[in-house]
Design an enzyme around this catalytic site. Structure first.
Site, PDB file in Angstrom:
ATOM      1  CB  SER A 151      -0.953  -0.039   1.194  1.00 12.73           C
ATOM      2  OG  SER A 151      -1.817   1.079   1.186  1.00 12.73           O
ATOM      3  CB  SER A 152       0.916   4.307  -0.541  1.00  8.08           C
ATOM      4  OG  SER A 152       1.407   5.632  -0.467  1.00  8.08           O
ATOM      5  CE1 TYR A 165       0.566   4.275  -5.620  1.00 10.64           C
ATOM      6  CE2 TYR A 165       1.079   5.750  -3.792  1.00 10.64           C
ATOM      7  CZ  TYR A 165       1.321   4.593  -4.499  1.00 10.64           C
ATOM      8  OH  TYR A 165       2.305   3.733  -4.080  1.00 10.64           O
ATOM      9  CE  LYS A 169      -0.400   1.103  -4.187  1.00 12.02           C
ATOM     10  NZ  LYS A 169       0.091  -0.275  -4.401  1.00 12.02           N
TER      11      LYS A 169
END
Length: 282
Positions: A151-152, A165, A169
């Site tokens: 993920s982020s 994004y 995520k």
């Protein structure tokens, strides 16, 4: 040297370069055979180099799997390639799945396009779902399997220009928790949330966004460059970026920990992999 993943099979998406390449290197170093997934013909040479290095250095089997996992038949094709290469005496098992492939597509609100969102969603969210679904029949039956979704940090910090994004995520993190329940008898399922990493990502970002990365790095207590440890080039670059990005081996090592037998009591979690830039609460 201990090889706790000896004889296990790991499939890593987006593995021809960057974090994906570091991941297959790390898992191979622990003894796992690996499937290196990538999409573009332009990545074939890089993927071959990674595979050759892995086989030479670690003595494991590394198989290339070129297929677009955003296509409807892509995930199934990926699993079939692995099955064709790793079936032994009629038995085939996938021990580890790392959903690493992803795309950023940064754009500020007001300029996000339908095409950008669709392309980001297809790779970051939809593809992992169908890769895991295609792998399900071949996962272990004793909870020893490991699924890790990359993920982020942006899902937690509301980072600029990341509607596509961070949104996709964030959905991946939500599915992580669902899969942790639904696949509990087969595998643990966790996510990691890296921040800035030492990849080619910086060269593709607009200058305005690069300037905002400063705050991301500055908030990470482990991002402060270390004189005499980090290279002079890294120390100098960190001055304009608020700190240094993560070395790929630092992030791949966290994934490796989640794939160890001893990690069997961790599931449904987002594990911090960003030097403390976001300190998650379980």
């Amino acid at each position: 040297m201990s090889r706790p993943l000896e004889g296990k099979l790991a499939i890593v998406t987006g593995a021809s370069r960057g974090l994906g390449a570091a991941l297959v290197q790390h898992l191979a170093g622990k003894g796992a055979d690996v499937v290196i997934n990538y999409t573009s013909d332009k990545s074939t040479a890089a993927a071959k180099t990674v595979a050759e290095e892995i086989e030479s250095k670690h003595g494991v089997k590394a198989v290339l799997a070129q297929c677009d996992i955003t296509n409807q038949d892509g995930p199934g094709k990926l699993i079939e390639i692995a099955k064709s290469q790793f079936t032994k005496d009629g038995n085939f098992q996938i021990d580890i799945v790392i959903n690493n492939a992803g795309v950023v597509n940064p754009a500020p609100m007001g300029s996000v396009t339908y095409e950008e969102f669709e392309n980001t969603f297809k790779l970051n969210t939809r593809a992992p779902l169908f890769v895991v679904q295609a792998a399900m029949p071949y996962l272990p039956k004793d909870r020893s399997g490991r699924i890790v979704n990359v993920s982020s940090i942006t899902t937690s910090m509301g980072f600029w220009w990341q509607s596509c994004y961070a949104g996709t995520k964030g959905a991946l993190e939500a599915m992580t928790r669902v899969w942790a329940r639904e696949l509990a008898e087969q595998a643990t399922v966790n996510s990691i949330n890296p921040g800035a990493m030492m990849t080619g990502m910086y060269t593709g970002l607009p200058q305005e966004m690069l300037e905002k990365v400063w705050s991301l790095n500055y908030m990470a207590p482990l991002a402060k460059p270390r004189e005499g440890i980090d290279s002079p080039e890294i120390v100098e670059a960190a001055k304009g970026l608020g700190g240094r990005p993560a070395y790929l081996e630092e992030v791949s090592g966290i994934v490796g920990l989640l794939c160890m037998p001893e990690s069997g009591w961790i599931t449904g979690q987002v594990i911090g992999a960003n030097g403390g830039g976001v300190m998650t609460k379980g």
